[in-house]
Design a protein around this motif. Structure first.
Motif, PDB file in Angstrom:
ATOM      1  N   PHE A 125       0.833  -1.201   0.000  1.00  0.00           N
ATOM      2  CA  PHE A 125       0.000   0.000   0.000  1.00  0.00           C
ATOM      3  C   PHE A 125       0.870   1.255   0.000  1.00  0.00           C
ATOM      4  CE2 PHE A 125      -2.552  -3.346   1.786  1.00  0.00           C
ATOM      5  CZ  PHE A 125      -3.849  -3.089   1.369  1.00  0.00           C
ATOM      6  N   VAL A 126       0.352   2.345  -0.560  1.00  0.00           N
ATOM      7  CA  VAL A 126       1.096   3.614  -0.612  1.00  0.00           C
ATOM      8  C   VAL A 126       0.177   4.759  -0.195  1.00  0.00           C
ATOM      9  CG1 VAL A 126       2.613   2.759  -2.424  1.00  0.00           C
ATOM     10  CG2 VAL A 126       0.553   4.050  -3.049  1.00  0.00           C
ATOM     11  N   LYS A 127       0.805   5.884   0.190  1.00  0.00           N
ATOM     12  CA  LYS A 127       0.024   7.033   0.630  1.00  0.00           C
ATOM     13  C   LYS A 127      -0.437   7.880  -0.554  1.00  0.00           C
ATOM     14  CE  LYS A 127       0.605   9.326   4.354  1.00  0.00           C
ATOM     15  NZ  LYS A 127       1.098  10.178   5.471  1.00  0.00           N
ATOM     16  N   ARG A 128       0.431   8.044  -1.581  1.00  0.00           N
ATOM     17  CA  ARG A 128       0.035   8.858  -2.716  1.00  0.00           C
ATOM     18  C   ARG A 128       0.790   8.399  -3.972  1.00  0.00           C
ATOM     19  NH1 ARG A 128       2.889  14.601  -0.842  1.00  0.00           N
ATOM     20  NH2 ARG A 128       4.954  14.175  -1.731  1.00  0.00           N
ATOM     21  N   LYS A 129       0.463   8.995  -5.124  1.00  0.00           N
ATOM     22  CA  LYS A 129       0.948   8.486  -6.405  1.00  0.00           C
ATOM     23  C   LYS A 129       2.455   8.600  -6.594  1.00  0.00           C
ATOM     24  CE  LYS A 129      -3.335   9.205  -8.999  1.00  0.00           C
ATOM     25  NZ  LYS A 129      -3.975   9.888 -10.154  1.00  0.00           N
ATOM     26  N   ASP A 130       3.104   9.563  -5.960  1.00  0.00           N
ATOM     27  CA  ASP A 130       4.552   9.730  -6.148  1.00  0.00           C
ATOM     28  C   ASP A 130       5.343   8.957  -5.091  1.00  0.00           C
ATOM     29  OD1 ASP A 130       3.825  11.355  -4.047  1.00  0.00           O
ATOM     30  OD2 ASP A 130       5.271  12.931  -4.535  1.00  0.00           O
ATOM     31  N   TYR A 131       4.864   7.784  -4.708  1.00  0.00           N
ATOM     32  CA  TYR A 131       5.551   6.960  -3.710  1.00  0.00           C
ATOM     33  C   TYR A 131       6.921   6.519  -4.236  1.00  0.00           C
ATOM     34  CZ  TYR A 131       3.863   3.099  -6.644  1.00  0.00           C
ATOM     35  OH  TYR A 131       3.596   2.255  -7.696  1.00  0.00           O
ATOM     36  N   TYR A 132       7.830   6.275  -3.303  1.00  0.00           N
ATOM     37  CA  TYR A 132       9.172   5.827  -3.669  1.00  0.00           C
ATOM     38  C   TYR A 132       9.131   4.363  -4.084  1.00  0.00           C
ATOM     39  CZ  TYR A 132      14.108   4.587  -3.370  1.00  0.00           C
ATOM     40  OH  TYR A 132      15.372   4.136  -3.669  1.00  0.00           O
ATOM     41  N   PHE A 133       9.750   4.060  -5.243  1.00  0.00           N
ATOM     42  CA  PHE A 133       9.859   2.672  -5.682  1.00  0.00           C
ATOM     43  C   PHE A 133      11.040   2.547  -6.626  1.00  0.00           C
ATOM     44  CE2 PHE A 133       8.759  -1.147  -8.141  1.00  0.00           C
ATOM     45  CZ  PHE A 133       8.434  -2.016  -7.119  1.00  0.00           C
ATOM     46  N   ASP A 134      12.036   1.752  -6.259  1.00  0.00           N
ATOM     47  CA  ASP A 134      13.255   1.580  -7.045  1.00  0.00           C
ATOM     48  C   ASP A 134      13.245   0.198  -7.689  1.00  0.00           C
ATOM     49  OD1 ASP A 134      15.741   1.505  -8.175  1.00  0.00           O
ATOM     50  OD2 ASP A 134      16.855   1.856  -6.313  1.00  0.00           O
ATOM     51  N   LEU A 135      12.721   0.113  -8.897  1.00  0.00           N
ATOM     52  CA  LEU A 135      12.631  -1.164  -9.590  1.00  0.00           C
ATOM     53  C   LEU A 135      14.011  -1.725  -9.921  1.00  0.00           C
ATOM     54  CD1 LEU A 135      11.164  -3.436 -11.070  1.00  0.00           C
ATOM     55  CD2 LEU A 135      10.952  -1.906 -13.039  1.00  0.00           C
ATOM     56  N   ASP A 136      14.938  -0.855 -10.330  1.00  0.00           N
ATOM     57  CA  ASP A 136      16.261  -1.344 -10.749  1.00  0.00           C
ATOM     58  C   ASP A 136      16.977  -2.076  -9.622  1.00  0.00           C
ATOM     59  OD1 ASP A 136      15.862  -0.319 -13.247  1.00  0.00           O
ATOM     60  OD2 ASP A 136      17.122   1.455 -12.966  1.00  0.00           O
ATOM     61  N   ALA A 137      16.688  -1.715  -8.378  1.00  0.00           N
ATOM     62  CA  ALA A 137      17.376  -2.333  -7.241  1.00  0.00           C
ATOM     63  C   ALA A 137      16.955  -3.775  -7.017  1.00  0.00           C
ATOM     64  CB  ALA A 137      17.114  -1.515  -5.978  1.00  0.00           C
ATOM     65  N   ILE A 138      15.834  -4.172  -7.607  1.00  0.00           N
ATOM     66  CA  ILE A 138      15.320  -5.518  -7.323  1.00  0.00           C
ATOM     67  C   ILE A 138      15.088  -6.348  -8.590  1.00  0.00           C
ATOM     68  CG2 ILE A 138      14.252  -4.846  -5.143  1.00  0.00           C
ATOM     69  CD1 ILE A 138      11.551  -4.758  -6.700  1.00  0.00           C
ATOM     70  N   ARG A 139      15.577  -5.869  -9.720  1.00  0.00           N
ATOM     71  CA  ARG A 139      15.405  -6.639 -10.958  1.00  0.00           C
ATOM     72  C   ARG A 139      16.091  -8.001 -10.836  1.00  0.00           C
ATOM     73  NH1 ARG A 139      13.630  -3.925 -15.587  1.00  0.00           N
ATOM     74  NH2 ARG A 139      13.461  -1.646 -15.364  1.00  0.00           N
ATOM     75  N   ILE A 140      15.537  -8.988 -11.512  1.00  0.00           N
ATOM     76  CA  ILE A 140      16.085 -10.343 -11.503  1.00  0.00           C
ATOM     77  C   ILE A 140      16.843 -10.572 -12.806  1.00  0.00           C
ATOM     78  CG2 ILE A 140      15.523 -12.808 -11.389  1.00  0.00           C
ATOM     79  CD1 ILE A 140      13.002 -12.001  -9.835  1.00  0.00           C
ATOM     80  N   PRO A 141      18.134 -10.868 -12.748  1.00  0.00           N
ATOM     81  CA  PRO A 141      18.942 -10.989 -13.973  1.00  0.00           C
ATOM     82  C   PRO A 141      18.446 -12.103 -14.893  1.00  0.00           C
ATOM     83  CG  PRO A 141      20.338 -10.836 -12.019  1.00  0.00           C
ATOM     84  CD  PRO A 141      18.938 -11.055 -11.526  1.00  0.00           C
ATOM     85  N   TYR A 142      18.517 -11.837 -16.193  1.00  0.00           N
ATOM     86  CA  TYR A 142      18.240 -12.881 -17.173  1.00  0.00           C
ATOM     87  C   TYR A 142      19.440 -13.812 -17.261  1.00  0.00           C
ATOM     88  CZ  TYR A 142      14.240 -10.195 -18.921  1.00  0.00           C
ATOM     89  OH  TYR A 142      13.039  -9.546 -19.036  1.00  0.00           O
ATOM     90  N   ASP A 143      19.193 -15.077 -17.555  1.00  0.00           N
ATOM     91  CA  ASP A 143      20.310 -16.002 -17.721  1.00  0.00           C
ATOM     92  C   ASP A 143      20.951 -15.806 -19.097  1.00  0.00           C
ATOM     93  OD1 ASP A 143      18.659 -17.322 -19.591  1.00  0.00           O
ATOM     94  OD2 ASP A 143      17.922 -18.705 -18.071  1.00  0.00           O
ATOM     95  N   ALA A 144      22.118 -16.406 -19.281  1.00  0.00           N
ATOM     96  CA  ALA A 144      22.890 -16.218 -20.514  1.00  0.00           C
ATOM     97  C   ALA A 144      22.110 -16.674 -21.747  1.00  0.00           C
ATOM     98  CB  ALA A 144      24.215 -16.966 -20.412  1.00  0.00           C
ATOM     99  N   GLU A 145      21.378 -17.740 -21.621  1.00  0.00           N
ATOM    100  CA  GLU A 145      20.615 -18.268 -22.757  1.00  0.00           C
ATOM    101  C   GLU A 145      19.539 -17.279 -23.212  1.00  0.00           C
ATOM    102  OE1 GLU A 145      17.898 -22.196 -23.895  1.00  0.00           O
ATOM    103  OE2 GLU A 145      19.102 -22.154 -22.058  1.00  0.00           O
ATOM    104  N   THR A 146      18.885 -16.656 -22.243  1.00  0.00           N
ATOM    105  CA  THR A 146      17.852 -15.676 -22.583  1.00  0.00           C
ATOM    106  C   THR A 146      18.470 -14.465 -23.246  1.00  0.00           C
ATOM    107  OG1 THR A 146      16.488 -16.396 -20.728  1.00  0.00           O
ATOM    108  CG2 THR A 146      16.005 -14.233 -21.666  1.00  0.00           C
ATOM    109  N   LYS A 147      19.598 -13.991 -22.730  1.00  0.00           N
ATOM    110  CA  LYS A 147      20.262 -12.837 -23.330  1.00  0.00           C
ATOM    111  C   LYS A 147      20.690 -13.138 -24.770  1.00  0.00           C
ATOM    112  CE  LYS A 147      22.066 -10.529 -19.213  1.00  0.00           C
ATOM    113  NZ  LYS A 147      23.285 -10.026 -18.539  1.00  0.00           N
TER     114      LYS A 147
END
Length: 289
Positions: A125-147
């Motif tokens: 849940f968030v208080k308003r639309k400009d809530y803090y969220f850092d997607l890059d910090a939690i991205r899941i790496p693709y494996d070599a085959e996918t790349k």
């Protein structure tokens, strides 16, 4: 340095939250009692349904003013009470996700009169639309085959391909078994992998994470490991001691936290009395998660 920052208070959060100034916390991340009759060294998990929901509303209304304007709240719940509590929170905040934590429970045992419960529900849940969220910090790496499969020119230099993909709302992370090195002496300890994902995504570096129900202290440990500040409350003095030891171990990798050896308690029988408000299946109530 504020006298409440990076502190674990061994007291009831309902009174202790008065220590924390309003609008000073970036993230509330908590795993409150589920009211399923777990043994936390007190009767905090054994209330009537009405009392449990009233108590939940009370601590929510006490905690929410502590959030900054762009702060967020994550709450772990059981499916038994998540509908009522989600409605309660929707009256106060904007719901962004219902996350399902698949605990990877082995395919044995469990209920014989219904489908076995193998997940926890997490509300975001968030208080308003400009809530803090850092997607890059939690991205899941693709494996070599996918790349390699995405090697066509249209994918060259694509940021998402190098950084990885966005975690979905189904998180398949194993529960902490008795012999897991991360495991403390607590019946419902959450894995650091999950808690650190939330901290990195929804609390800025140097920000503050609040947990009104610290339990084994995983929220505080995750915050410290991720370069965030923490504050929290825990009623049970034995758990407060565990939290202190785990936090010390973060700064002393050569002396990691070692769970004291305890005798294994026998599992309760299926005929054990359930918590007030309804029957509780064996897989949900008695299996250590």
């Amino acid at each position: 340095m504020s006298d409440w920052l990076n502190q674990v208070f061994c007291e009831d959060a309902l009174s202790g939250l008065a220590r924390i100034p309003d609008a000073s916390v970036d993230l509330i991340l908590t795993d409150p009692p589920y009211n399923l009759g777990k043994d936390y060294g007190n009767d905090s998990d054994q209330r009537s349904v009405a009392d449990y929901l009233a108590w939940t509303e009370q601590w929510i209304d006490t905690a929410l003013p502590k959030l900054t304007a762009n702060g967020s709240l994550y709450i772990f719940l059981t499916w038994r009470f998540s509908p009522e509590i989600f409605v309660m929170l929707k009256k106060r905040l904007t719901m962004m996700n219902e996350i399902i934590w698949d605990r990877r429970v082995p395919s044995m045992g469990g209920s014989v009169r219904s489908f076995t419960s193998v997940h926890d529900t997490v509300g975001f849940f968030v208080k308003r639309k400009d809530y803090y969220f850092d997607l890059d910090a939690i991205r899941i790496p693709y494996d070599a085959e996918t790349k390699k499969a995405r090697s066509r020119s249209i994918f060259v230099g694509a940021k998402w391909l190098e950084l990885g993909y966005n975690p979905k709302d189904l998180w398949s992370v194993s529960r902490l078994h008795r012999e897991h090195p991360e495991r403390a002496d607590h019946p419902t300890q959450k894995p650091l992998e999950i808690i650190e994902r939330i901290v990195k995504a929804s609390c800025p570096p140097g920000g503050v994470v609040l947990d009104p129900f610290l339990g084994s202290g995983t929220t505080a440990v995750a915050a410290k490991r991720c370069g965030r500040n923490y504050v929290g409350f825990e009623l049970n003095p034995d758990y407060c001691a565990v939290i202190e030891q785990r936090l010390v171990a973060v700064d002393n990798p050569a002396r990691p936290y070692v769970r004291p050896k305890v005798e294994k308690r026998p599992r309760a029988s299926k005929k054990a009395a359930p918590a007030a408000g309804g029957a509780v299946e064996q897989g949900e109530n008695f299996e250590l998660i």
